[in-house]
Design a protein around this motif. Structure first.
Motif, mmCIF file in Angstrom:
data_model
loop_
_atom_site.group_PDB
_atom_site.id
_atom_site.type_symbol
_atom_site.label_atom_id
_atom_site.label_comp_id
_atom_site.label_asym_id
_atom_site.label_seq_id
_atom_site.Cartn_x
_atom_site.Cartn_y
_atom_site.Cartn_z
ATOM 1 N N PRO A 275 0.826 -1.208 0.000
ATOM 2 C CA PRO A 275 0.000 0.000 0.000
ATOM 3 C C PRO A 275 0.858 1.255 0.000
ATOM 4 C CG PRO A 275 -0.010 -1.050 2.161
ATOM 5 C CD PRO A 275 0.668 -2.011 1.219
ATOM 6 N N GLN A 276 0.439 2.255 -0.751
ATOM 7 C CA GLN A 276 1.155 3.517 -0.819
ATOM 8 C C GLN A 276 0.825 4.364 0.409
ATOM 9 O OE1 GLN A 276 3.380 4.627 -3.122
ATOM 10 N NE2 GLN A 276 3.318 2.571 -4.020
ATOM 11 N N PRO A 277 1.786 5.194 0.844
ATOM 12 C CA PRO A 277 1.503 6.050 2.005
ATOM 13 C C PRO A 277 0.440 7.093 1.678
ATOM 14 C CG PRO A 277 3.589 6.646 0.978
ATOM 15 C CD PRO A 277 3.142 5.379 0.314
ATOM 16 N N THR A 278 -0.353 7.441 2.666
ATOM 17 C CA THR A 278 -1.402 8.445 2.526
ATOM 18 C C THR A 278 -1.336 9.394 3.709
ATOM 19 O OG1 THR A 278 -3.034 7.085 3.697
ATOM 20 C CG2 THR A 278 -2.880 6.792 1.299
ATOM 21 N N LEU A 279 -2.265 10.322 3.751
ATOM 22 C CA LEU A 279 -2.309 11.259 4.870
ATOM 23 C C LEU A 279 -2.611 10.539 6.173
ATOM 24 C CD1 LEU A 279 -2.163 14.210 5.750
ATOM 25 C CD2 LEU A 279 -4.598 14.428 5.226
ATOM 26 N N ALA A 280 -3.383 9.451 6.097
ATOM 27 C CA ALA A 280 -3.728 8.710 7.314
ATOM 28 C C ALA A 280 -2.519 8.007 7.922
ATOM 29 C CB ALA A 280 -4.829 7.700 7.007
ATOM 30 N N THR A 281 -1.493 7.721 7.116
ATOM 31 C CA THR A 281 -0.300 7.049 7.629
ATOM 32 C C THR A 281 0.781 8.028 8.078
ATOM 33 O OG1 THR A 281 0.635 6.910 5.399
ATOM 34 C CG2 THR A 281 -0.733 5.062 6.136
ATOM 35 N N LEU A 282 0.450 9.318 8.131
ATOM 36 C CA LEU A 282 1.441 10.307 8.553
ATOM 37 C C LEU A 282 1.828 10.107 10.017
ATOM 38 C CD1 LEU A 282 3.070 12.831 7.798
ATOM 39 C CD2 LEU A 282 1.087 14.216 8.465
ATOM 40 N N ASP A 283 0.867 9.696 10.833
ATOM 41 C CA ASP A 283 1.171 9.477 12.255
ATOM 42 C C ASP A 283 2.220 8.389 12.424
ATOM 43 O OD1 ASP A 283 -0.619 11.433 12.938
ATOM 44 O OD2 ASP A 283 -2.299 10.045 13.239
ATOM 45 N N ALA A 284 2.168 7.350 11.600
ATOM 46 C CA ALA A 284 3.171 6.282 11.694
ATOM 47 C C ALA A 284 4.561 6.811 11.379
ATOM 48 C CB ALA A 284 2.801 5.138 10.754
ATOM 49 N N LEU A 285 4.664 7.733 10.407
ATOM 50 C CA LEU A 285 5.954 8.340 10.083
ATOM 51 C C LEU A 285 6.479 9.155 11.266
ATOM 52 C CD1 LEU A 285 8.159 9.086 7.978
ATOM 53 C CD2 LEU A 285 6.693 11.008 7.307
ATOM 54 N N ILE A 286 5.580 9.896 11.920
ATOM 55 C CA ILE A 286 5.989 10.699 13.074
ATOM 56 C C ILE A 286 6.465 9.795 14.205
ATOM 57 C CG2 ILE A 286 5.232 12.408 14.744
ATOM 58 C CD1 ILE A 286 5.424 13.433 11.857
ATOM 59 N N ASP A 287 5.732 8.719 14.444
ATOM 60 C CA ASP A 287 6.127 7.797 15.518
ATOM 61 C C ASP A 287 7.483 7.167 15.221
ATOM 62 O OD1 ASP A 287 3.767 8.350 16.821
ATOM 63 O OD2 ASP A 287 2.700 6.616 16.003
ATOM 64 N N GLU A 288 7.726 6.846 13.971
ATOM 65 C CA GLU A 288 9.019 6.271 13.602
ATOM 66 C C GLU A 288 10.145 7.249 13.876
ATOM 67 O OE1 GLU A 288 11.091 4.161 9.696
ATOM 68 O OE2 GLU A 288 9.416 5.534 9.453
ATOM 69 N N SER A 289 9.927 8.522 13.555
ATOM 70 C CA SER A 289 10.954 9.535 13.801
ATOM 71 C C SER A 289 11.177 9.728 15.302
ATOM 72 C CB SER A 289 10.539 10.856 13.153
ATOM 73 O OG SER A 289 10.432 10.712 11.755
ATOM 74 N N ARG A 290 10.110 9.669 16.078
ATOM 75 C CA ARG A 290 10.266 9.803 17.533
ATOM 76 C C ARG A 290 11.040 8.634 18.112
ATOM 77 N NH1 ARG A 290 4.013 11.756 18.676
ATOM 78 N NH2 ARG A 290 4.342 14.002 18.249
ATOM 79 N N ARG A 291 10.774 7.438 17.634
ATOM 80 C CA ARG A 291 11.522 6.279 18.124
ATOM 81 C C ARG A 291 12.999 6.390 17.775
ATOM 82 N NH1 ARG A 291 7.066 3.444 15.970
ATOM 83 N NH2 ARG A 291 8.351 2.788 14.192
ATOM 84 N N ALA A 292 13.279 7.135 16.695
ATOM 85 C CA ALA A 292 14.674 7.343 16.304
ATOM 86 C C ALA A 292 15.349 8.434 17.120
ATOM 87 C CB ALA A 292 14.758 7.694 14.826
#
Length: 407
Positions: A275-292
């Protein structure tokens, strides 16, 4: 390739009134030889018929018949020059035919060749001259069996017939040449469009690879650098960094496999499309950056992010991904603010800002191509993107994208 380069232009045969072969050709083809021999024999036969009619007249002297024979033979032989000098030959035979009826056949062939091999203007001038002098021959060399009026009408009709026939042949050749030229242009245009489509596809894949892999590889670089410069870090922190490196490498391989997959033809791989990323998956990107280890503040004001158009949501995701990557490379340790606002009918706005870095750091190499790619991506989506430093030394990226109102 611009639109002007793709438009239909007039073929060379229409822009230039002369056709290929109108001018002198160094060598005759087999078809040329066959045509030249045929017209020579036809004009010679016509001249022999006229010469026989002259000999049948008892009032004609033998010397005149001899001169007519010589001039008629010379006129027929001159037809071999009709391709090289059609205008001069037609003018010369027009003058000769005033007093020499045996040359009439050669004159008709010369006029036909003139109409085939030259544009309208010289044909009209020479043809008008031939029509004007046609009545002179019955006056100077009258035919006892035919009246002056009949001879003049027959002569005028024959001249008009061969001129019209020659112009029809020329028009047909121009049409054939035009169709061939258009076919060549259409083929060349199709090849150029195919090359342009391939180039655009490669550029799109390159942008996608940059957007996806830069984010993952930056995580690898940051955490690998942390492990290198802090070998005495707590075991838990080292394990967490190692886990992030492992997950980032795995995700990078998965994203690379997805992008390379578009280069394969149908049926070449059995893997399903991710599946391609969408606006709904933006939170997952933010969480990934926070874990980093990044400090990210999110201000999400979109009521229904799942309802955003897929292309617009994917563009917002890529913009946020690239901005977080840049902040991690060029302003580590700062707090990044991500603001997303908008809705149907009013568009979608994303702003990513970070203050100036407060601690010295080792910069990760980068060429700034990411922002160029983001600007082009936003333009292709129908929006616009602005970026630049702030007054306090930070950096901000702001993009506005269309979101059509619900029908």
């Amino acid at each position: 390739m611009t639109r002007t380069e793709y438009r239909w232009l007039l073929p060379s045969a229409m822009a230039d009134p002369e056709l290929p072969g109108d001018r002198n050709r160094t060598r005759r083809t087999v078809r040329d030889w066959a045509v030249d021999i045929t017209v020579f024999l036809c004009s010679a036969l016509f001249g022999l018929l006229v010469l026989a009619a002259i000999e049948a007249d008892d009032t004609t002297a033998d010397a005149v018949v001899f001169v007519d024979s010589v001039i008629g033979a010379a006129a027929c032989c001159a037809l071999w020059l009709r391709r090289r000098w059609p205008v001069g030959l037609a003018v010369g035979l027009t003058v000769v035919s005033i007093v020499e009826p045996v040359a009439a056949g050669a004159l008709l062939v010369a006029l036909f060749s003139l109409a085939v091999h030259r544009p309208f203007k010289p044909v009209a001038i020479v043809g008008a001259g031939a029509l004007a002098v046609t009545p002179l021959q019955p006056i100077l060399r009258p035919d006892p069996a035919t009246s002056f009026v009949a001879s003049s009408i027959i002569g005028l009709l024959l001249v008009l017939l061969v001129l019209s026939w020659g112009m029809v042949v020329r028009s047909r050749r121009q049409l054939v040449l035009t169709l061939r030229e258009r076919a060549r242009r259409a083929e060349a245009e199709a090849e150029l469009r195919a090359e342009q489509a391939q180039r655009l596809a490669r550029e799109a894949i390159a942008r996608e690879m940059h957007d996806v892999l830069a984010h993952r590889l930056t995580l690898l670089s940051v955490h690998a650098g942390a492990l290198e410069f802090r070998p005495d870090a707590p075991t838990a922190e080292i394990a967490r960094a190692a886990g992030v490196i492992r997950d980032s490498a795995h995700e990078a391989l998965q994203d690379l496999r997805e992008i390379i997959g578009v280069l394969r033809g149908p049926g070449e791989t059995g893997e399903g499309e991710r599946p391609q990323p969408t606006l709904a998956t933006l939170d997952a990107l933010i969480d990934e950056s926070r874990r980093a280890g990044m400090k990210v503040t999110v201000d999400q004001r979109v009521a229904a992010p799942a309802d955003a158009p897929a292309a617009t949501g994917r563009t917002v995701y890529r913009i946020a991904q690239e901005c977080l990557t840049n902040a991690r490379k060029h302003a580590p340790g700062t707090e990044v603010t991500v603001t997303v606002t908008g809705g149907p009918g009013e568009g979608l706005t994303i702003e990513v800002a970070n203050p100036a870095p407060t601690e010295p750091f080792e910069r990760v190499p980068g060429s700034g191509q990411g922002l160029i790619g983001l600007t082009e991506r936003a333009n292709l989506a129908g929006g616009r993107l602005e970026h630049g430093p702030t007054a306090d030394g930070g950096f901000v990226v702001r993009a506005r994208l269309p979101w059509p109102a619900a029908a």
